[in-house]
Design an enzyme around this catalytic site. Structure first.
Site, PDB file in Angstrom:
ATOM      1  N   SER A 137       0.869  -1.181   0.000  1.00 47.50           N
ATOM      2  CA  SER A 137       0.000   0.000   0.000  1.00 47.50           C
ATOM      3  C   SER A 137       0.898   1.221   0.000  1.00 47.50           C
ATOM      4  O   SER A 137       2.073   1.127   0.379  1.00 47.50           O
ATOM      5  CB  SER A 137      -0.852  -0.018   1.279  1.00 47.50           C
ATOM      6  N   TYR A 157      -2.258  -0.915  10.142  1.00 49.56           N
ATOM      7  CA  TYR A 157      -2.333  -1.213   8.703  1.00 49.56           C
ATOM      8  C   TYR A 157      -1.035  -0.779   8.022  1.00 49.56           C
ATOM      9  O   TYR A 157      -0.406  -1.556   7.284  1.00 49.56           O
ATOM     10  CB  TYR A 157      -3.541  -0.502   8.094  1.00 49.56           C
TER      11      TYR A 157
END
Ligand code: NDP
Length: 252
Positions: free
Chosen positions: A156, A169
């Site tokens: 990401s 995350y």
């Protein structure tokens, strides 16, 4: 190596390849499973919601793709034994593995670190990094049995540059990038296994909608639209790429 945003995959790109996709029931994983099957792969659909996996299975069959397999597994509670049992089952069924797309992921909460719940932190780390790590360890013998195996970890943008409030995350995606480099370096001498990360970029899925509730989803690419890089990285045209970070979309 430049990214392959416009890659046009030959119809038989993944013919005779056995490819495992985690989180295959929804979002990007679902699109990847369908795209891989459409290009000839026998896809092992792993996920925690069987009904969703069955739907993808039916779609692959209806499209005339190679018969897929369903592997129900919740990465949150999965143990080393589960991963070794999985390896044994796949070994009996297929004898090798030509690719893994580690795609399943959990967003957790976007919240100031001071308020981050430690149980949620552990849950995110379990699903996004610990699970994929131990699954990969168990499956390494099967990857070694392949003449050309590609392991793709999903990253990401917050796994490449930290951003406030993204908590576990972001940390899990940084760990994913780090683990990819370690493993890629370890398997480099084999010449038959490559390990890379792929950042899908902003994509129209449930996770994205949860992360950005005010965003108009119509402004985002769909999972189907970002498949060229997913195909390229799984197929033989990316042979020789090892230990690298890729993006599935050009920068905005
Ligand atoms: P979705 O939430 O749409 O899909 C996530 C998938 O992971 C679902 O199939 C889900 O299963 C599965 N999953 C979640 N938890 C578990 C678990 N405990 N065990 C097994 N499977 C699980 O997310 P996306 O498709 O958007 O995300 C896919 C990947 O791409 C993730 O790794 C994400 O971090 C990454 N990513 C996505 C971006 C985006 O803009 N969409 C941007 C950057 C990275 P179920 O449906 O049963 O819940």
């Amino acid at each position: 190596m430049t990214c392959k945003f416009d890659y046009e995959a030959p119809a038989d790109l993944l013919r005779d390849r056995i490819v495992l996709v985690t989180g295959a029931g929804d979002g990007i994983g679902r699109a990847a499973a369908l795209a891989y099957a459409r290009h000839g792969a026998t896809v092992i659909l792993l996920g925690r919601t069987i009904a969703k996996l069955e739907k993808v299975y039916d779609e692959i069959e209806a499209a005339g793709g190679p018969q897929p397999a369903i592997f129900p597994l919740n990465l949150e509670g999965a143990t080393l034994k589960d991963y070794h049992d999985m390896a044994e089952t796949l070994d009996k069924e297929f004898g090798r593995l030509d690719g893994i797309l580690h795609n399943a992921g959990l967003l957790g909460r976007i919240t100031p670190f001071e308020q981050y719940n430690p149980e949620l932190w552990d849950q995110v780390m379990q699903i996004n990094i610990n699970g994929p790590v131990w699954m990969t360890q168990a499956l390494l013998p099967l990857l070694k049995s392949s003449a050309d195996a590609s392991v793709v970890f999903t990253s990401s943008s917050v796994g490449r540059k930290g951003r406030a409030y993204w908590g576990a995350y972001a940390v899990s995606k940084f760990a994913t990038e780090g683990f990819m480099e370690v493993l890629a370096d370890e398997v480099e001498h084999l010449g038959t296994i490559r390990v890379n990360t792929l950042n899908p970029g902003a994509t129209r899925t449930k996770m994205r909608a949860n992360a950005y509730p005010g965003e108009d989803p119509q402004t985002l690419r769909t999972p189907e639209e970002i498949m060229p890089t997913y195909l390229w990285l799984m197929g033989p045209d990316s042979k020789g790429c090892n230990g690298q970070r890729f993006d599935a979309q050009p920068p905005k």
